[in-house]
Every structure is written in structure tokens, then in C-alpha cells.
Design an enzyme around this catalytic site. Structure first.
Site, PDB file in Angstrom:
ATOM      1  N   ASN A  94       4.324  23.908 -68.895  1.00  0.00           N
ATOM      2  CA  ASN A  94       4.780  24.736 -69.841  1.00  0.00           C
ATOM      3  C   ASN A  94       3.506  24.911 -71.013  1.00  0.00           C
ATOM      4  O   ASN A  94       3.257  26.052 -71.305  1.00  0.00           O
ATOM      5  CB  ASN A  94       6.075  24.553 -70.660  1.00  0.00           C
ATOM      6  CG  ASN A  94       7.326  24.489 -69.778  1.00  0.00           C
ATOM      7  OD1 ASN A  94       7.147  25.066 -68.415  1.00  0.00           O
ATOM      8  ND2 ASN A  94       8.326  24.204 -70.054  1.00  0.00           N
ATOM      9  N   HIS A 140      -7.587  72.972 -80.320  1.00  0.00           N
ATOM     10  CA  HIS A 140      -6.733  73.614 -79.229  1.00  0.00           C
ATOM     11  C   HIS A 140      -7.355  74.083 -77.986  1.00  0.00           C
ATOM     12  O   HIS A 140      -7.193  75.234 -77.480  1.00  0.00           O
ATOM     13  CB  HIS A 140      -5.875  75.033 -79.898  1.00  0.00           C
ATOM     14  CG  HIS A 140      -5.210  74.762 -81.290  1.00  0.00           C
ATOM     15  ND1 HIS A 140      -4.021  74.238 -81.448  1.00  0.00           N
ATOM     16  CD2 HIS A 140      -6.046  74.763 -82.465  1.00  0.00           C
ATOM     17  CE1 HIS A 140      -3.638  74.110 -82.632  1.00  0.00           C
ATOM     18  NE2 HIS A 140      -4.997  74.302 -83.146  1.00  0.00           N
ATOM     19  N   SER A 261     -18.095  66.283 -51.479  1.00  0.00           N
ATOM     20  CA  SER A 261     -16.915  66.530 -50.955  1.00  0.00           C
ATOM     21  C   SER A 261     -16.816  66.477 -49.551  1.00  0.00           C
ATOM     22  O   SER A 261     -18.149  67.039 -48.862  1.00  0.00           O
ATOM     23  CB  SER A 261     -16.045  68.068 -51.338  1.00  0.00           C
ATOM     24  OG  SER A 261     -15.542  68.490 -50.270  1.00  0.00           O
ATOM     25  N   LYS A 267     -19.912  70.789 -53.563  1.00  0.00           N
ATOM     26  CA  LYS A 267     -19.318  70.196 -54.678  1.00  0.00           C
ATOM     27  C   LYS A 267     -19.976  68.782 -54.923  1.00  0.00           C
ATOM     28  O   LYS A 267     -20.411  68.008 -54.307  1.00  0.00           O
ATOM     29  CB  LYS A 267     -17.681  69.550 -54.222  1.00  0.00           C
ATOM     30  CG  LYS A 267     -16.863  70.858 -54.023  1.00  0.00           C
ATOM     31  CD  LYS A 267     -16.396  71.296 -55.219  1.00  0.00           C
ATOM     32  CE  LYS A 267     -15.211  70.458 -55.993  1.00  0.00           C
ATOM     33  NZ  LYS A 267     -13.988  70.422 -55.077  1.00  0.00           N
ATOM     34  N   ASN A 269     -18.138  66.028 -57.459  1.00  0.00           N
ATOM     35  CA  ASN A 269     -16.858  65.729 -58.244  1.00  0.00           C
ATOM     36  C   ASN A 269     -17.154  64.609 -58.761  1.00  0.00           C
ATOM     37  O   ASN A 269     -17.729  63.649 -58.723  1.00  0.00           O
ATOM     38  CB  ASN A 269     -15.860  65.409 -57.137  1.00  0.00           C
ATOM     39  CG  ASN A 269     -15.534  66.665 -56.101  1.00  0.00           C
ATOM     40  OD1 ASN A 269     -15.493  67.810 -56.565  1.00  0.00           O
ATOM     41  ND2 ASN A 269     -15.304  66.221 -54.801  1.00  0.00           N
ATOM     42  N   GLU A 274     -12.936  60.704 -63.599  1.00  0.00           N
ATOM     43  CA  GLU A 274     -11.498  60.893 -63.096  1.00  0.00           C
ATOM     44  C   GLU A 274     -10.675  59.562 -63.240  1.00  0.00           C
ATOM     45  O   GLU A 274      -9.535  59.507 -63.231  1.00  0.00           O
ATOM     46  CB  GLU A 274     -11.341  61.763 -61.924  1.00  0.00           C
ATOM     47  CG  GLU A 274     -12.030  63.305 -61.894  1.00  0.00           C
ATOM     48  CD  GLU A 274     -11.886  63.773 -60.571  1.00  0.00           C
ATOM     49  OE1 GLU A 274     -11.216  64.685 -60.452  1.00  0.00           O
ATOM     50  OE2 GLU A 274     -12.889  63.629 -59.866  1.00  0.00           O
ATOM     51  N   GLN A 306       6.409  33.681 -65.894  1.00  0.00           N
ATOM     52  CA  GLN A 306       5.045  33.585 -64.997  1.00  0.00           C
ATOM     53  C   GLN A 306       4.530  34.957 -64.362  1.00  0.00           C
ATOM     54  O   GLN A 306       3.431  35.353 -63.919  1.00  0.00           O
ATOM     55  CB  GLN A 306       5.839  32.838 -63.586  1.00  0.00           C
ATOM     56  CG  GLN A 306       4.844  32.689 -62.702  1.00  0.00           C
ATOM     57  CD  GLN A 306       5.357  31.739 -61.464  1.00  0.00           C
ATOM     58  OE1 GLN A 306       5.286  30.581 -61.567  1.00  0.00           O
ATOM     59  NE2 GLN A 306       5.727  32.217 -60.550  1.00  0.00           N
TER      60      GLN A 306
HETATM   61  N1  ARG Z   1       3.477  28.769 -62.823  1.00  0.00           N
HETATM   62  C1  ARG Z   1       3.942  28.563 -63.956  1.00  0.00           C
HETATM   63  C2  ARG Z   1       3.913  29.945 -64.805  1.00  0.00           C
HETATM   64  O1  ARG Z   1       2.968  30.522 -64.696  1.00  0.00           O
HETATM   65  C3  ARG Z   1       3.843  27.488 -64.794  1.00  0.00           C
HETATM   66  C4  ARG Z   1       4.725  26.918 -65.671  1.00  0.00           C
HETATM   67  C5  ARG Z   1       5.800  26.602 -64.874  1.00  0.00           C
HETATM   68  N2  ARG Z   1       6.847  25.722 -65.685  1.00  0.00           N
HETATM   69  C6  ARG Z   1       7.912  25.619 -65.202  1.00  0.00           C
HETATM   70  N3  ARG Z   1       8.786  24.954 -66.147  1.00  0.00           N
HETATM   71  N4  ARG Z   1       8.267  25.624 -64.123  1.00  0.00           N
HETATM   72  O2  ARG Z   1       4.418  30.172 -65.864  1.00  0.00           O
END
Ligand code: ARG
Length: 443
Positions: A94, A140, A261, A267, A269, A274, A306
């Protein structure tokens, strides 16, 4: 489960950051006596080998291993054995993914900042070249008042200056280190978060471990900022398309930025313009997608998060492409100054100058001058001529105090010359503005 769970296809892009953060983490663990120096050394050497393998395209990515973190750790175990298992001490995926992602975005923003400057430099160079090239200024999309092409281009330089500032702000605000927040609550190991933060170039560790692992507003801020920048680029892109239309004919682009084109041989383009105009839709969509994913998520980490990386990676690539294409097109374009000047004389574009002259010369209240000018425009319409071609005696039929001094303000060239208020379009000011902008933007 495996297919919905795996993120490796996307987060393999973060392998450099993942390895850098792991090396710093291992070194910190050794410094703190949490793991041995020998293990830290083996971990570092192994990670460097993995970096080389991934760079060389030798790593086989396997969805069963879910993400980049598990790929690196699994490979490390295969290379150095037992010691690999000590790397994940005092951290979690995490805080790891949050750290990698911030590192990645920080570097990407540095690259984008360089590219914003490239566009600004191209704009300044063109603005200098066309500081005195008269064209119609529109409101405008109706011809309003004459301006110079240089002045018009400098307006985009200003927009991009604010985009630059927003990207810098975003980069500065994201520069806090989540590493060591662990799963969400911190850790009981005597880790040194100041050390890892500073080794990775962060200003300081994130102050709250729960915020550290669950915050993604840095990604949302980037996507919003990128969308605003892309919006500016799309406005310029639309103008390029407009200027390039043969019915307008204000500019031409070389074959480098136009395509033919498949059916109409004549043309040319403006595909690049774009696409710059069109890509903003996806970028704004990425912002809406991410902020909606985040909305209502409880603290702390949930797997929803994720889904944060794909939109950010996509926007980095697309914004980079749009900036490169825009810098290229601006440098490439040639103005048809005659055509622009002719168009600037259409639509009685100097009517405001005439009204201002009535105010300044005859001390007429502006509202009355507006009215008198309206009558003179009508006269010109009837005669089928421009204001500066109107006969003086005819004009005196509308306002007897008019004298031939009025002809000094009726042509587009005279009009722009006189627009000397700060930030105005007079060619001398535009030249100055290019110089001061070069200093302000450091181009
Ligand atoms: N692949 C996960 C993400 O990108 C990494 C973190 C995963 N953490 C967990 N508690 N499963 O968020």
C-alpha cells in the site's frame, strides 16, 4: 479472479521507481539495524540485476504475480534466495505503490514542463516574426477589431504559462513520501522515514500514515491540470484548423503536419491539429473516471484504487504528444500576411477607432459616438466600401464636425498602431511583450 485482479500490464511502467524505492528502503533497514548490511547489499545487487533484466525485455510478466511489486520480489527471491524475504519488512504494497506512483508522476511532470516550454518558445519565435502582421481579431467569430498575429499567438503563451505554474504546483504538492506508512497504521520497526523520504528526493514523509496510503488527490490534481492544459492546446488547434481552411487561408502548414486524402488529391488535412483538438475528450474523461472512482471510498486502501494508474499514464502520453505536435505545428506554420491584412479590413473592423476619435476629437459622449459610427457604417455598407474609403462630405452629412483628421484612424494598420495600452496589440508592444515573456518564461 486473476484477470480482474492483475495490474501488471499497467504498473510494469513503474518498475524503475519500484526498484529505486526498494533499494532506499533496504538501505534504511540496514542503517537502522533492522536487517544486516550483508542482506541489504545482496538485495541492492539483486534489484539492480532485475532493473537490467526488465530494461532488456527479459522479464516474463505473469498475471498470476498480479503487479510489478510481486514480480520484482519474486524474481529477487530467485536471484538472492532467503534474504529477499527481508525487503518487505516494515512496509506494505500500500505504501509501496503510493510511493512508486508519486515518483513516477513527479518525473513525468518534469518532462511535461520541458515540453510546455518548447511550445511557448515556438509561440514566442512566431510572435516575434509576426509582431506587425495585421489580422482580424474576432469575438463571436465575427470580425471585431484588427490585431496582430503575434499578439494572438502570445495569448497562448500566457495560457501555457499558467499551465506551467499549475503543473509545478501539482508536482510540489505531491512531493511527500508515503513509504513507511506500511499497510495503513505505521509500523513497530524503528524505521527512519526522514531518511527514505530525503533519499528519494521528497520534501518530507507524509504526515499521516492513513492519508499516505489512501490519498490519490495528487493524481486527480494532475489530471485536472493536464485537462486544462489540453483544453488550451485544443483551442489553438481549432484556430489552426480554421486559419488553414482554404476559405480563410490565413496560414499554411508543410506536409510535415498535414496529410493527403485517399480520394481527393487536392486536400491537405490538418490531422495533427484535429487530434490535438480531439484528444482533450479522453483526457477529461480520465479525470472524471479517476475522481469518480475515488469519490466515496472509505479510508484506507481499497482495490478500486488500482484503477488510478491507467488514466494517469494515458494522459501523460497523450499530453506529451499534444505538446510535441503543437510545438511542431507552431514552428512549421507560415502566415499568409496579405490575406490576413485583407480580412482585417473587412467587417468595418475600425468602427471602434472611429467612435473613439469622435470622443477624443469632438468631445462627444461615447454612447452618442457609438450611434454616429453606426450611421457611418451603414453609409459605407450602402456605398459598398470600407470606412477609410468614405468620402468626407458624405460623412459630414451624418456629423458636420467631422474633418479629415479622421482618416488617421480608419485603416487597420493605424488601428493596431494606436492600441498602446498595457497588454495591447500595437506592434511595438508585441515586440516588447515577446522579450519580457522570454524572461518571464525563461525561454
Ligand atoms: N497493485 C496494487 C495497486 O496498484 C498494489 C497495492 C496492492 N495492495 C493491496 N492491499 N492489495 O493498487
Amino acid at each position: 479472479m486473476q484477470r480482474i485482479n492483475a495490474s501488471i500490464d499497467v504498473d510494469k511502467a513503474l518498475y524503475q521507481q519500484d526498484i529505486n524505492a526498494s533499494i532506499v528502503h533496504a538501505q534504511m533497514l540496514a542503517r537502522q539495524g533492522i536487517i544486516s548490511a550483508t542482506d541489504a547489499k545482496a538485495i541492492t545487487t539483486g534489484l539492480e540485476q532485475i532493473r537490467g533484466e526488465i530494461a532488456a525485455g527479459q522479464m516474463v510478466f505473469d498475471p498470476a504475480l498480479e503487479d510489478i511489486h510481486m514480480h520484482v520480489e519474486t524474481r529477487l527471491k530467485a536471484i538472492i534466495g532467503e534474504a529477499a524475504g527481508r525487503l518487505h519488512t516494515g512496509r506494505s504494497r500500500n505504501d509501496q505503490v503510493a510511493t512508486d506512483f508519486r515518483l513516477f508522476l513527479r518525473e513525468s511532470i518534469t518532462q511535461l514542463l520541458v515540453q510546455v516550454r518548447d511550445v511557448q518558445r515556438a509561440l514566442l519565435d512566431k510572435a516575434e516574426q509576426y509582431a506587425a502582421a495585421i489580422m482580424p481579431g474576432f469575438t463571436h467569430l465575427q470580425i471585431a477589431q484588427p490585431v496582430t498575429f503575434g499578439h494572438h499567438l502570445l495569448a497562448y503563451g500566457e495560457m501555457l504559462a499558467r499551465d506551467y505554474g499549475r503543473l509545478q504546483d501539482c508536482q510540489k504538492r505531491l512531493n511527500e513520501c508515503p513509504l513507511g506508512a506500511a499497510a495503513l497504521a505505521g509500523t513497530s520497526y524503528p524505521i527512519d522515514r526522514q531518511y527514505t523520504a530525503s533519499q528519494l528526493g521528497f520534501e518530507h514523509p507524509c504526515h499521516n500514515s492513513m492519508d499516505a496510503v489512501s490519498a490519490r488527490d495528487f493524481a486527480a490534481e494532475f489530471l485536472a491540470t493536464a485537462s486544462i492544459c489540453a483544453t488550451h492546446l485544443s483551442r489553438l488547434a481549432e484556430e489552426i484548423c480554421f486559419w488553414l481552411s482554404p476559405t480563410v487561408g490565413f496560414i499554411s502548414l508543410s506536409d510535415a503536419y498535414t496529410t493527403g486524402s485517399s480520394i481527393m488529391p487536392q486536400k491537405r488535412n490538418p490531422d495533427a491539429a484535429e487530434l490535438v483538438r480531439g484528444k482533450v475528450g479522453g483526457m477529461l474523461g480520465a479525470f472524471v473516471g479517476l475522481i469518480t472512482m475515488l469519490k466515496g471510498l472509505p479510508l484506507t486502501y481499497s482495490k478500486d484504487m488500482q484503477e488510478d494508474k491507467a488514466p494517469v499514464l494515458q494522459v501523460i502520453d497523450n499530453l506529451s504528444l499534444c505538446l510535441a505536435a503543437t510545438a511542431g505545428m507552431v514552428a512549421d506554420l507560415t502566415a499568409n500576411t496579405e490575406r490576413m491584412a485583407d480580412a482585417a479590413a473587412l467587417g468595418y473592423s475600425t468602427a471602434t477607432d472611429l467612435a473613439d476619435w469622435l470622443v477624443q476629437e469632438l468631445n462627444m459622449p461615447f454612447r452618442q459616438a457609438h450611434h454616429v459610427t453606426g450611421a457611418l457604417v451603414k453609409l459605407a455598407e450602402e456605398k459598398g466600401c470600407t470606412l477609410d474609403a468614405l468620402d468626407l462630405t458624405l460623412m459630414q452629412g451624418v456629423e458636420p464636425r467631422l474633418h479629415d483628421g479622421v482618416y488617421a484612424v480608419l485603416s487597420p494598420a493605424q488601428s493596431v498602431q494606436r492600441r498602446t495600452s498595457y497588454g495591447g496589440t500595437a506592434p511595438a508592444l508585441v515586440r516588447d511583450a515577446v522579450q519580457t515573456a522570454r524572461v518571464r518564461y525563461l525561454c
